[in-house]
Design an enzyme around this catalytic site. Structure first.
Site, short mmCIF file in Angstrom:
data_model
loop_
_atom_site.label_atom_id
_atom_site.label_comp_id
_atom_site.label_asym_id
_atom_site.label_seq_id
_atom_site.Cartn_x
_atom_site.Cartn_y
_atom_site.Cartn_z
N ASN A 1 0.87 -1.18 0.00
CA ASN A 1 0.00 0.00 0.00
C ASN A 1 0.90 1.23 0.00
OD1 ASN A 1 -1.78 2.07 0.47
ND2 ASN A 1 -2.33 1.43 2.56
N TRP A 2 0.98 1.88 -1.15
CA TRP A 2 1.92 3.01 -1.28
C TRP A 2 1.39 4.30 -0.69
CZ3 TRP A 2 3.87 2.33 -7.05
CH2 TRP A 2 4.57 1.12 -7.13
N LYS A 3 0.13 4.29 -0.27
CA LYS A 3 -0.48 5.49 0.31
C LYS A 3 -0.22 6.69 -0.61
CE LYS A 3 -0.04 3.32 4.78
NZ LYS A 3 0.13 3.42 6.22
N HIS B 1 -9.43 1.37 5.18
CA HIS B 1 -8.13 1.53 5.84
C HIS B 1 -8.31 2.49 7.03
CE1 HIS B 1 -3.98 2.66 6.59
NE2 HIS B 1 -3.64 1.57 5.94
N GLU C 1 -6.58 4.86 8.04
CA GLU C 1 -6.36 6.27 7.72
C GLU C 1 -7.60 6.90 7.09
OE1 GLU C 1 -2.71 5.64 5.59
OE2 GLU C 1 -1.74 5.12 7.47
N GLU D 1 -4.93 -4.45 10.88
CA GLU D 1 -3.86 -3.46 11.04
C GLU D 1 -4.08 -2.68 12.33
OE1 GLU D 1 -2.08 -2.41 6.89
OE2 GLU D 1 -3.75 -1.09 7.30
N GLY E 1 3.13 2.58 10.74
CA GLY E 1 4.10 3.66 10.54
C GLY E 1 4.87 4.06 11.78
N SER F 1 3.98 -1.84 10.38
CA SER F 1 5.43 -1.93 10.57
C SER F 1 6.00 -3.29 10.18
CB SER F 1 5.81 -1.56 12.01
OG SER F 1 5.48 -0.21 12.27
N GLY G 1 3.04 -0.88 4.27
CA GLY G 1 3.13 0.51 3.86
C GLY G 1 4.57 0.88 3.54
N GLY G 2 5.26 1.46 4.50
CA GLY G 2 6.59 2.03 4.28
C GLY G 2 7.56 1.10 3.57
P1 13P Z 1 3.39 0.58 7.60
O1 13P Z 1 3.87 -0.72 6.99
O2 13P Z 1 4.12 1.78 7.06
O3 13P Z 1 3.36 0.51 9.10
O4 13P Z 1 1.87 0.79 7.11
C1 13P Z 1 0.96 -0.25 7.28
C2 13P Z 1 -0.28 0.09 6.53
O5 13P Z 1 -1.04 0.96 6.92
C3 13P Z 1 -0.54 -0.62 5.27
O6 13P Z 1 -1.84 -0.41 4.82
#
Ligand code: 13P
Length: 263
Positions: free
Chosen positions: A16-18, A106, A108, A178, A184, A224, A245-246
């Protein structure tokens, strides 16, 4: 000895590149990733990437042209197929770009953009109606965890998000657990904690949608996930994949995540 009820479930690693990577950066990333991953990787693991909307068309072209077996995913959508919804993107528009997976709910989106369980459910249904498959997210805040309400929070989100779906649809979709405090932050849930919640989610899916759906539905952990911690998470019996994510933003790291079984 009792026969195992768990169906074999293919591991599924999603990036997920956000709100990262312009379409130009995204093209470069996918090209690099395609050099790093091999047929053996694709045979062992399903892989999806979820770029920003602006990069979907470019990535679709790259994946098609080079026949790269990475599934294209989106991060969100509206539930209507068209209409006066300024700034929104419809499931139909995504399906026309060969998008296969759409993340819905999600944390967020829930926390920053006010998405409700009801919206998540509408989106999940709309994604199926357009011929794609949703990745339905759930997860608790740190306060909810400390108050002992992790399970009730997550099971509530899952039951609301999946309401009205058929057993076949539930079997085909993906749930992503999640924990918000792990996203993050560099603080990953312990494999045991993640397994406990994900195991409870599977039991709840069984209660609501039947044993077949519970055995088949794939449940990812997110929060993470890094090359150094993914293997122990994936070793848990109910964890079928990761929503990353990251660590999905760089081809090197993401390819190591897909290769978790070799580390
Ligand atoms: P991180 O891997 O950056 O913690 O993000 C997780 C996430 O929200 C994936 O959708």
């Amino acid at each position: 000895m009792a026969e195992s009820v768990s169906a074999p479930r293919r591991p599924f690693i999603s990036g997920n590149w956000k709100m990262h990577h312009t379409h130009l950066d995204a093209i470069a990333m996918v090209q690099k990733l395609s050099y790093l991953l091999t047929d053996a990787d694709y045979q062992a693991v399903d892989v999806s990437i979820h770029p920003a909307f602006t990069a979907l068309r470019s990535i679709q072209t790259v994946l098609d042209a080079d026949q790269i077996p990475i599934a294209l995913g989106a991060q969100n959508c509206h539930w209507e197929s068209k209409g006066a919804y300024t700034g929104e993107i419809s499931p139909l528009m995504l399906a026309k770009l060969n998008v296969a997976w759409v993340i819905v709910g999600h944390s967020e989106r829930r926390q920053l953009f006010g998405e409700t369980d009801e919206w998540v459910n509408r989106k999940a249904k709309a994604v199926f109606a357009a011929g794609m498959t949703p990745i339905v997210c759930c997860g608790e805040t740190l306060e909810e965890r400390q108050a002992g309400s992790t399970e009730s929070r997550c099971l509530g989100q899952v039951s609301a998000g999946l309401e009205g779906l058929t057993a076949e649809q539930v079997a085909a979709l993906v749930i992503a657990y999640e924990p918000i405090w792990a996203i993050g932050t560099g603080v990953v849930a312990t494999p045991e904690d993640a397994q406990a919640v994900i195991g409870a989610i599977r039991v709840e899916v069984g209660r609501l949608h039947g044993a077949g759906a519970a055995a088949a539905v794939r449940i990812q952990y997110g929060g993470s996930v890094k090359p150094g911690n993914i293997a122990e998470l994936m070793a848990q019996p109910d964890i079928d994949g990761a929503l990353v994510g990251g660590a999905s933003l760089e081809a090197e790291d993401f390819s190591r995540l897909v290769r978790y079984r070799l580390t």
